[in-house]
Design a protein around this motif. Sequence first.
Motif, short mmCIF file in Angstrom:
data_model
loop_
_atom_site.label_atom_id
_atom_site.label_comp_id
_atom_site.label_asym_id
_atom_site.label_seq_id
_atom_site.Cartn_x
_atom_site.Cartn_y
_atom_site.Cartn_z
N GLU A 193 0.89 -1.35 0.06
CA GLU A 193 0.07 -0.05 0.25
C GLU A 193 0.93 1.34 -0.05
OE1 GLU A 193 -4.15 -1.66 2.51
OE2 GLU A 193 -2.46 -0.38 3.26
N GLY A 194 2.16 1.25 0.77
CA GLY A 194 2.82 2.35 0.76
C GLY A 194 3.87 2.44 -0.41
N SER A 195 3.79 1.72 -1.48
CA SER A 195 4.56 1.55 -2.50
C SER A 195 4.29 2.82 -3.61
CB SER A 195 4.59 0.28 -3.15
OG SER A 195 4.97 0.61 -4.65
N GLU A 196 5.31 3.45 -4.04
CA GLU A 196 4.66 4.52 -4.92
C GLU A 196 4.00 4.11 -6.37
OE1 GLU A 196 8.27 6.35 -6.11
OE2 GLU A 196 8.72 7.36 -4.42
N GLU A 197 4.24 2.76 -6.72
CA GLU A 197 3.49 2.07 -7.69
C GLU A 197 2.45 0.90 -7.24
OE1 GLU A 197 6.61 0.85 -10.36
OE2 GLU A 197 6.55 3.02 -11.20
N SER A 198 1.68 1.33 -6.24
CA SER A 198 0.92 0.34 -5.41
C SER A 198 -0.03 -0.21 -6.49
CB SER A 198 0.17 1.00 -4.39
OG SER A 198 -0.74 2.12 -4.81
N GLU A 199 -0.29 0.30 -7.50
CA GLU A 199 -1.34 0.05 -8.51
C GLU A 199 -0.94 -1.22 -9.13
OE1 GLU A 199 1.00 3.30 -10.69
OE2 GLU A 199 -0.13 3.09 -8.66
N PHE A 200 0.43 -1.42 -9.15
CA PHE A 200 0.92 -2.81 -9.97
C PHE A 200 1.00 -3.82 -9.12
CE2 PHE A 200 3.05 0.88 -12.23
CZ PHE A 200 2.87 0.44 -13.51
N TYR A 201 0.45 -3.83 -7.77
CA TYR A 201 0.54 -4.95 -6.84
C TYR A 201 -0.95 -5.32 -6.48
CZ TYR A 201 5.46 -3.39 -7.09
OH TYR A 201 6.88 -3.11 -7.46
N MET A 202 -1.71 -5.01 -7.12
CA MET A 202 -3.18 -5.22 -6.62
C MET A 202 -3.48 -6.62 -6.24
SD MET A 202 -4.80 -2.37 -6.08
CE MET A 202 -6.49 -3.14 -5.73
N ASP A 203 -2.97 -7.38 -7.28
CA ASP A 203 -3.31 -8.90 -7.25
C ASP A 203 -2.71 -9.45 -5.89
OD1 ASP A 203 -5.03 -8.94 -9.42
OD2 ASP A 203 -3.45 -9.48 -10.87
N GLN A 204 -1.56 -9.26 -5.57
CA GLN A 204 -0.78 -9.55 -4.48
C GLN A 204 -1.46 -9.17 -3.21
OE1 GLN A 204 3.67 -9.31 -4.88
NE2 GLN A 204 3.35 -8.57 -6.96
N TRP A 205 -1.58 -7.94 -3.18
CA TRP A 205 -2.42 -7.28 -2.19
C TRP A 205 -3.70 -7.98 -1.72
CZ3 TRP A 205 -7.21 -5.03 -1.25
CH2 TRP A 205 -7.38 -4.08 -0.18
N GLU A 206 -4.59 -8.19 -3.04
CA GLU A 206 -5.86 -9.05 -2.53
C GLU A 206 -5.71 -10.29 -2.11
OE1 GLU A 206 -9.48 -8.16 -2.54
OE2 GLU A 206 -8.78 -6.99 -4.13
N LYS A 207 -4.45 -11.24 -2.51
CA LYS A 207 -4.15 -12.49 -1.76
C LYS A 207 -3.83 -12.31 -0.57
CE LYS A 207 -3.24 -16.84 -1.79
NZ LYS A 207 -1.99 -17.23 -2.33
N LEU A 208 -2.97 -11.32 0.05
CA LEU A 208 -2.54 -11.32 1.29
C LEU A 208 -3.81 -10.82 2.07
CD1 LEU A 208 0.58 -9.09 0.81
CD2 LEU A 208 0.39 -11.50 1.68
N LYS A 209 -4.68 -10.09 1.70
CA LYS A 209 -5.93 -9.88 2.50
C LYS A 209 -6.84 -10.84 2.72
CE LYS A 209 -7.20 -6.23 3.46
NZ LYS A 209 -7.13 -5.12 4.85
N GLU A 210 -6.71 -11.74 1.65
CA GLU A 210 -7.63 -12.94 1.91
C GLU A 210 -6.86 -13.88 3.14
OE1 GLU A 210 -8.27 -15.17 -1.87
OE2 GLU A 210 -9.16 -13.27 -2.71
#
Length: 994
Positions: free
Chosen positions: A511-528
Amino acid sequence: MRLLLELSECLSEKKADNVAPGLMVKTRWAPFPLVLLVPTVPAKIAKLLLPLLLFALLREPRSCSNSRLSPELGPCCSNSSSPWPPLLLAGQSDPKVVTSSRSQRSQGSAIVRLKVSFPAGKKAGRRPSVWCVVLNRLSCPTRPGQEQEEALREVTLSTQRLRVLPPAVLSNPMLESLDLDRNKLKHITGVSKLCNLKKLILSKNEIVDFPDEIQSLIYLEKLELNQNQIRVIPEGIFSHLSRLKHLRLNNNRLCALPRDLAACRGSLQYLNLSNNLFRTFPQPVLQLTSLQELHVQNNALRQLPRELFQGQSLKTFKANGNPLREPPSEVCAGGIQQIMNYFTQLQDCSGQEDKRVKTMFLGASLAGKSTICKSLKQGQTELVPEEERTVGIEISEFRIEDFTFLFWDFAGQLEYYMTHHVFITPQALVILVINLRMYKTNDDTFKDLVGFWINNLSMRAPNSVVLPVGTHTDCCQEGEVEEKRGHIMSKIAAMLEERKSNLSHFIDNLEGSEESEFYMDQWEKLKEMENCMLTILNLVPVNCTDRRDIKKLEAVILEHVKNEELFPEVIRVLPPVYRQVEAAIVDVAQSEETADHGMMDLQYLLSKLSLREHLANLGRELLQDILRYLHRIGLIIWYEEIKHLENTVFLQPTFLITMFKILVRYRLVQQLESISVDTLIGEHATIRDRSNWVWTFKSKAMLCHRAVRALVKYQLYSEGMQDIFEEIMGREPHRRRGKLFSLLEHFEICLEVRKAEALNPEASEFVPGKPWETTQGHGESWYLFPTYLNQTEEVSEVWGGDHPEDLHIRAYFSPEIPEGFFQRFLVKACSFYSTHWVAKVTCLLICNGKPLLIKENNQRAYSYLELRYRKPAERREFRFAWDFLMAIVFISQKLSEEWPGLHVCVKTPCRTAGCPAELVWPDTEGKNTVAKEEVKTCGTCSHRFRAELLLPRVPGQPEAPPAQPTACYYVTSYGTATFGPSSVHVNRQNISCE
């Protein structure tokens, strides 16, 4: 008489149609017509006519709009400002295009390869001829304004960090496709101006309120709003979208759908509602009569309506991850047809509730698992001697009140975990047995007796309910039990808290990355993963010699399984025939006519069941549905996906475990050494052969085919199962494998290794387009068992050491690399690349003579797989290098999906010596290029590197000189003539007519 063929190509198309005379073919290039003029005259006459034809051609304006060439060519090329290069083939009749291929070059030039086949002549013995024509460096002009029109119709603004829509986009009434994926949009304002919009992608943004203006997009066909934070969709939106075909709403916070979604009944074909908060099935979906694909995974659905499956339109349906009772998840896993059959069986009768709990006993060796398991089953204390401890997995069943418990007792030795994790399933009660007499209040003892199992459960079945049970309390002093109990529970709580903290840390970093939009799938998996944690119950101390403690444990287990919040799927609604067939199968398995191994042919089982009066009408399809259900709950085993086992049912699952015990077991070397002389003679082996088998296994972890046969024969004959030896091993060892090897291959336990010393004269003919049956060589097959590997020197010598210039990536695993993961990974990777060297923690793969090194590092808080590849010497070699690396990355990612609680993150270390920075890979979708920039800058050392050295990317080609002017090509059956700068190669090959 003449025949015309046009080959025109267009940038807007994504695929090629079949090439045929008189038809237009479109591929990805700019429009480029290729005209074949084929007079049906003999070659000798054509030779005389060629000058006249050429003169006529040069007099014509060289535009394909000339009506004397073809009236169909005018609309395609009439606006072209450049002349078109025609190609003439003379002297042949009735041509047929066999294949065509092309490759694009810089500045619009291209290479076109075309094969044209001419039929045989009338004279006997003449064969059809094939002309291979290569047109090199052809200019590919585009129609003036074409690119601008396409840009106006389709706009892609993904990953631009947009917070509002650009005015230039909203002022374009011609826009038909708008991609705003992976931005930071919270509101969509002004989109109603895009009155011609057909495709709108708003996925992976920050939208909370469903955009009302979408109702103005009456031509909309595709809408994606997945991975936002939408909670409610207002009424009145979909009633205006009567043309909508594709709708993605997954990964939001929805719990209901608007009623007017039914307005899309005649158009909507795809709907994704997975990963939302639906507790009841949304009724508007039932009115979507054209729906073909529906996803509702990972919601809170308890029941599915039978009306959903009564129509004929639905082709794909996914509902896993729901606490379903009717139909049960095990039925839904069988697909739409099995669900339809399930409801068909319920039409004339009411369903019966089945209360069944799969209970898995885990723990270290000699913890007392078998004693507790048997004591619960017998209702009294039942001590199991040490020499009778579990080898592999023991399965039994018993009842407490109206609940049926299916006990799976897993052996505690680490060697057996290679197969254990395959049978550890979600939605089960896990009884973790801990020997309190052996337990010491220190970190090492906790890790060995408790932490190992908690860690692996968190990765393999993260939604499990775990009941710790402390045994041997009678051997502990007063107060010692409570002390150890408190220590165990506090350490488990600390483990789970650490896991949750690590997941939060990973999420915060993305979430704090300057290019967080490139990591949405990884973020979604971590939230699950963050929302799916183990449930740990209070530890129950038990004295296995005291019947009262056994009864107390039984009461505790019953209390927990009655809790629907803990076990929402414990109650399943089944048609009566399911229970009837299950009871009949149990009777067949226990009858004297059935062998102890319980291995039975599917058709024979059907005939046995059909003899029963109430099952006389049992069909094969219904039996297969019920067998799938019984397989998934663990009562029987039927691997219909394995070709050689699709007609074999294991009525006694313990026999399958027996097969694994033979080769994946504690002290396998001792088992080899104890093979009897009689068994050796039966396999045409000697005592010296047995010594060689032992030495090869110790040094290389390999067993030859005869050694495997001897081990299996020794085991089966000792248990009185000699009648199935040939079926298990195969009647012809070098031609037809038995069932055992199909199982070992399916579970990726071993890898078959052959030494190809010479060409195989018995190999079947390879015919393109037809299946090719491989044949075994004459040499004896060997089998590599990665679990027993220990040496690494040979791999290091072949690799030659790491170089600073190597392409170098790492796949990090959190919390750690699962036990048995790397061994299975080796089997998968080596099965794709036949040239390889393997060791305990390293592997070297060879493809096209290029080596790739894989190393495992599995330390606490530092677990990763490292991949290294020599830096390509030329720029054009980077494509193969990254294709090779990406293939291995995808193998590891695919395998990691079997551990839902495992987080994998791929990173590339900075190439500056001593710099600790690592570049996190963005989301990868399929095999698309990861990096688009040409240069990457390290945020720590500020050094700049070409992107292809860090991420999958093919470097751009050096700028080519300006394209040459177009040329005229003149090809005949006796020679080649060209006008203008060009490069034309014509090859002729005669092929037989069969």
